[in-house]
Design a protein around this motif. Structure first.
Motif, mmCIF file in Angstrom:
data_model
loop_
_atom_site.group_PDB
_atom_site.id
_atom_site.type_symbol
_atom_site.label_atom_id
_atom_site.label_comp_id
_atom_site.label_asym_id
_atom_site.label_seq_id
_atom_site.Cartn_x
_atom_site.Cartn_y
_atom_site.Cartn_z
ATOM 1 N N ALA A 130 0.798 -1.220 0.000
ATOM 2 C CA ALA A 130 0.000 0.000 0.000
ATOM 3 C C ALA A 130 0.833 1.273 0.000
ATOM 4 C CB ALA A 130 -0.946 -0.007 1.202
ATOM 5 N N VAL A 131 2.060 1.193 0.478
ATOM 6 C CA VAL A 131 2.867 2.422 0.519
ATOM 7 C C VAL A 131 4.343 2.011 0.499
ATOM 8 C CG1 VAL A 131 2.757 2.573 3.066
ATOM 9 C CG2 VAL A 131 3.102 4.655 1.723
ATOM 10 N N PHE A 132 5.137 2.709 -0.292
ATOM 11 C CA PHE A 132 6.529 2.269 -0.495
ATOM 12 C C PHE A 132 7.578 3.211 0.093
ATOM 13 C CE2 PHE A 132 4.865 0.549 -4.800
ATOM 14 C CZ PHE A 132 4.417 -0.625 -4.210
ATOM 15 N N GLY A 133 7.282 4.504 0.099
ATOM 16 C CA GLY A 133 8.344 5.431 0.497
ATOM 17 C C GLY A 133 9.407 5.592 -0.575
ATOM 18 N N GLY A 134 9.029 5.344 -1.818
ATOM 19 C CA GLY A 134 9.960 5.572 -2.932
ATOM 20 C C GLY A 134 9.146 5.862 -4.171
ATOM 21 N N THR A 135 9.768 6.532 -5.131
ATOM 22 C CA THR A 135 9.060 6.804 -6.383
ATOM 23 C C THR A 135 8.663 5.487 -7.026
ATOM 24 O OG1 THR A 135 10.284 8.850 -6.693
ATOM 25 C CG2 THR A 135 9.328 7.871 -8.674
ATOM 26 N N ASN A 136 7.434 5.412 -7.510
ATOM 27 C CA ASN A 136 7.021 4.164 -8.162
ATOM 28 C C ASN A 136 6.610 4.415 -9.602
ATOM 29 O OD1 ASN A 136 3.828 4.187 -8.089
ATOM 30 N ND2 ASN A 136 4.515 4.961 -6.105
ATOM 31 N N LEU A 137 6.668 3.352 -10.361
ATOM 32 C CA LEU A 137 6.468 3.469 -11.803
ATOM 33 C C LEU A 137 5.121 4.083 -12.153
ATOM 34 C CD1 LEU A 137 7.345 2.851 -14.697
ATOM 35 C CD2 LEU A 137 6.477 0.525 -14.397
ATOM 36 N N GLU A 138 4.078 3.633 -11.470
ATOM 37 C CA GLU A 138 2.734 4.126 -11.793
ATOM 38 C C GLU A 138 2.574 5.601 -11.430
ATOM 39 O OE1 GLU A 138 0.000 2.096 -13.443
ATOM 40 O OE2 GLU A 138 2.091 1.805 -13.986
ATOM 41 N N GLU A 139 3.341 6.031 -10.445
ATOM 42 C CA GLU A 139 3.327 7.441 -10.044
ATOM 43 C C GLU A 139 3.928 8.292 -11.175
ATOM 44 O OE1 GLU A 139 5.943 7.920 -6.744
ATOM 45 O OE2 GLU A 139 5.385 10.007 -6.359
ATOM 46 N N ILE A 140 4.994 7.793 -11.765
ATOM 47 C CA ILE A 140 5.615 8.524 -12.892
ATOM 48 C C ILE A 140 4.605 8.607 -14.036
ATOM 49 C CG2 ILE A 140 7.494 8.520 -14.597
ATOM 50 C CD1 ILE A 140 9.108 6.766 -12.600
ATOM 51 N N ARG A 141 3.976 7.465 -14.304
ATOM 52 C CA ARG A 141 3.010 7.418 -15.412
ATOM 53 C C ARG A 141 1.832 8.357 -15.140
ATOM 54 N NH1 ARG A 141 -0.853 4.135 -17.678
ATOM 55 N NH2 ARG A 141 -1.257 2.955 -15.778
ATOM 56 N N LEU A 142 1.414 8.450 -13.862
ATOM 57 C CA LEU A 142 0.292 9.340 -13.540
ATOM 58 C C LEU A 142 0.696 10.808 -13.734
ATOM 59 C CD1 LEU A 142 -2.635 9.581 -12.598
ATOM 60 C CD2 LEU A 142 -1.772 9.731 -10.239
ATOM 61 N N ALA A 143 1.908 11.140 -13.321
ATOM 62 C CA ALA A 143 2.381 12.525 -13.518
ATOM 63 C C ALA A 143 2.374 12.856 -15.017
ATOM 64 C CB ALA A 143 3.782 12.683 -12.936
ATOM 65 N N GLU A 144 2.777 11.899 -15.832
ATOM 66 C CA GLU A 144 2.788 12.140 -17.288
ATOM 67 C C GLU A 144 1.365 12.345 -17.822
ATOM 68 O OE1 GLU A 144 6.875 9.507 -17.999
ATOM 69 O OE2 GLU A 144 4.916 8.588 -18.412
ATOM 70 N N ARG A 145 0.442 11.567 -17.277
ATOM 71 C CA ARG A 145 -0.957 11.706 -17.742
ATOM 72 C C ARG A 145 -1.538 13.051 -17.322
ATOM 73 N NH1 ARG A 145 -4.308 6.132 -16.790
ATOM 74 N NH2 ARG A 145 -5.561 6.856 -18.546
ATOM 75 N N VAL A 146 -1.230 13.453 -16.093
ATOM 76 C CA VAL A 146 -1.732 14.751 -15.605
ATOM 77 C C VAL A 146 -1.143 15.864 -16.477
ATOM 78 C CG1 VAL A 146 -1.616 16.398 -13.682
ATOM 79 C CG2 VAL A 146 -2.186 14.000 -13.235
ATOM 80 N N ARG A 147 0.143 15.784 -16.745
ATOM 81 C CA ARG A 147 0.801 16.816 -17.558
ATOM 82 C C ARG A 147 0.208 16.853 -18.968
ATOM 83 N NH1 ARG A 147 6.719 15.365 -18.860
ATOM 84 N NH2 ARG A 147 5.493 14.052 -20.259
ATOM 85 N N ASP A 148 -0.075 15.687 -19.527
ATOM 86 C CA ASP A 148 -0.679 15.662 -20.870
ATOM 87 C C ASP A 148 -2.069 16.301 -20.852
ATOM 88 O OD1 ASP A 148 1.549 14.417 -21.757
ATOM 89 O OD2 ASP A 148 0.655 12.407 -21.920
ATOM 90 N N ALA A 149 -2.811 16.062 -19.772
ATOM 91 C CA ALA A 149 -4.171 16.605 -19.691
ATOM 92 C C ALA A 149 -4.141 18.108 -19.440
ATOM 93 C CB ALA A 149 -4.938 15.905 -18.561
ATOM 94 N N MET A 150 -3.229 18.553 -18.597
ATOM 95 C CA MET A 150 -3.132 19.976 -18.227
ATOM 96 C C MET A 150 -1.698 20.425 -18.480
ATOM 97 S SD MET A 150 -5.340 19.942 -14.716
ATOM 98 C CE MET A 150 -6.457 21.286 -14.794
ATOM 99 N N PRO A 151 -1.404 20.854 -19.705
ATOM 100 C CA PRO A 151 -0.013 21.128 -20.073
ATOM 101 C C PRO A 151 0.651 22.225 -19.243
ATOM 102 C CG PRO A 151 -1.422 21.012 -22.024
ATOM 103 C CD PRO A 151 -2.333 20.972 -20.836
ATOM 104 N N SER A 152 -0.136 23.063 -18.554
ATOM 105 C CA SER A 152 0.509 24.079 -17.701
ATOM 106 C C SER A 152 1.226 23.431 -16.525
ATOM 107 C CB SER A 152 -0.518 25.098 -17.189
ATOM 108 O OG SER A 152 -1.356 24.512 -16.223
#
Ligand SMILES: Cc1ncc(COP(=O)(O)O)c(C=O)c1O
Length: 443
Positions: A95-117
């Motif tokens: 449930a929680v890792f305390g480290g950057t995880n792959l899906e978190e990176i992918r989510l940041a990319e999706r958010v950035r694609d949706a809201m380019p600002s």
């Protein structure tokens, strides 16, 4: 009349239930968030047991059509299978890792694609954290201390954001308590949609203002849509005076569309805060902005901001499931807006039939009317004049007819993808009955 006025209750509600009295003995005020105590409607709403689709059920298994929708996060409907199974899978992988995880990176990319600002994002758990962090980033980037915000907007409960804020935070005058004069002195609170007062504030204090923060569409003093000139005007004043513009899209992000209010209104902020809808019901939020601004954050820069649960894989999985569900239906937002249209039209006709001239305001799946005549309001001052006692009677009578509304008219109604036309028609029928009754009972 204002939000502190309790209704003289001859309504079916307005009486504290024994279970809520029990809650008060172990939970401060009986609630984990003050609006839930129902001060504006005279008593606490029913204690909730579960929710599914468009329905919420109380502890006595009474079923209601839900328009509170947890104050905004519920977009697909409660307990949507796609979210619950994604969460279950993620839990099984830790449930929680305390480290950057792959899906978190992918989510940041999706958010950035949706809201380019949002060229760079940081995940947090709540909208409060997102807004408080964005403000700190703006101060550090600008090297200035003052923040401008607008009365009736709500940016969470951090010290600098809470006084004179919207939502239920205004229900007690003491909402300033615990906040130092130093903090309050660094915040200028202006009337919304008033470019003149903003221009004056900038003329007076311009070189000390780090940022202007606002809800581009306000969902915390009823629903307020900005006047045509307001957002472009704020943008250009902020730029001219070297201040950052922060859009609080905690309600509007992924609710109005993939690109949020900034896409709808074509105005680009320097920093954006999102939350609520993003997690499909789980607590995840984010703030983000240009790479240059976000570079002030540690470890690259000197602003510390962090969180044990920030970007945790369970909430991230829920967010992916939500975005997948939206993306899988090219008509997702148009269908959702059509439901909002149906509810708004229905409310207009119910009000007209009752001879009431309250303006109905709607944007996509957000629908609202307050108990006041006249054109749609744009300031908190006007919102506070709405008739609290009549709203309280309306609230309890709608509840009695199986409709779950916000327990304060500063809050708005949300429609989800799970609301059927039949749900909405049944709601409008209840509105018609209750509003006609209230109109007849009026002096
Ligand atoms: C516009 C806006 N910003 C920020 C917040 C704070 O979010 P949270 O309750 O997740 O801390 C809210 C909550 O209602 C909100 O409506």
């Amino acid at each position: 009349m204002n939000q502190t006025t309790f209704p003289e209750t001859s309504t079916p509600g307005g009486v504290e239930s024994p279970l809520f009295a029990r809650a008060r003995r172990s939970i401060a005020g009986g609630v984990s968030s003050p609006v839930r105590a129902g001060a504006a409607v005279g008593a606490a709403p029913p204690v909730v047991a579960r929710a599914r689709g468009s329905r919420i059920f109380d502890v006595d298994d009474r079923e209601y059509i839900d328009y509170l929708c947890a104050y905004g996060p519920v977009l697909l409907g409660h307990a949507d299978e796609r979210i619950t199974s994604a969460v279950e899978r993620a839990c099984k992988d830790g449930a929680v890792f305390g480290g950057t995880n792959l899906e978190e990176i992918r989510l940041a990319e999706r958010v950035r694609d949706a809201m380019p600002s949002m060229e760079r994002v940081r995940f947090v758990s709540t909208g409060t954290e997102a807004c408080a962090s964005a403000v700190r980033v703006a101060r550090a980037f600008a090297g200035r201390s003052k923040i401008i915000r607008f009365a009736g907007n709500y940016h969470g409960h951090s010290d600098a954001m809470i006084f004179e804020a919207g939502a239920a935070s205004n229900s007690r005058a003491e909402s300033r308590s615990g906040i130092t004069q130093g903090v309050a002195g660094d915040v200028l609170v202006l009337p919304y949609d008033d470019l003149n007062s903003l221009a004056e504030a900038f003329a007076r204090e311009g070189d000390r203002v780090a940022a202007v923060i606002l809800e581009p569409v306000v969902g915390n003093m009823g629903l307020v849509l900005p006047g045509d000139a307001f957002l472009p005007g704020v943008r250009s004043l902020a730029t001219r005076h070297g201040a950052l513009l922060i859009f609080d899209e905690v309600i509007t992000g992924f609710r109005l569309g993939f690109g949020g209010a900034q896409d709808v209104y074509g105005v680009t902020p320097d920093l954006t805060c999102i939350g609520k809808v993003l997690g499909g019901g789980l607590p995840i939020a984010a703030f983000g902005g240009t790479a240059e601004v976000m570079a002030v954050l540690a470890p690259d820069g000197q602003v510390f901001q962090g969180g044990t649960f920030s970007g945790n894989p369970v909430c991230v999985a829920a967010a992916h499931a939500l975005l997948d569900a939206i993306e899988s239906d090219p008509f997702f937002y148009s269908r959702l807006s059509a439901k909002g249209d149906r509810l708004a039209q229905g409310a207009r006709s119910a009000l007209a039939e009752a001879g009431l001239n309250f303006p109905v305001v709607q944007l996509g799946s957000i629908v609202d009317f307050m108990f006041r005549d006249g054109p749609p309001h744009r300031t908190f001052e006007v919102a506070k004049r709405a008739d609290a006692q009549r709203y309280a009677r309306y609230y309890w009578e709608m509840l009695e007819r199986g409709i779950f509304l916000p327990p304060s008219q500063m809050e708005v109604m949300f429609v989800t993808a799970a609301h059927s036309d039949e749900d909405i028609d049944k709601t409008v029928e209840a509105m018609r009955f209750v509003l006609c009754g209230l109109a007849e009972g009026a002096d």
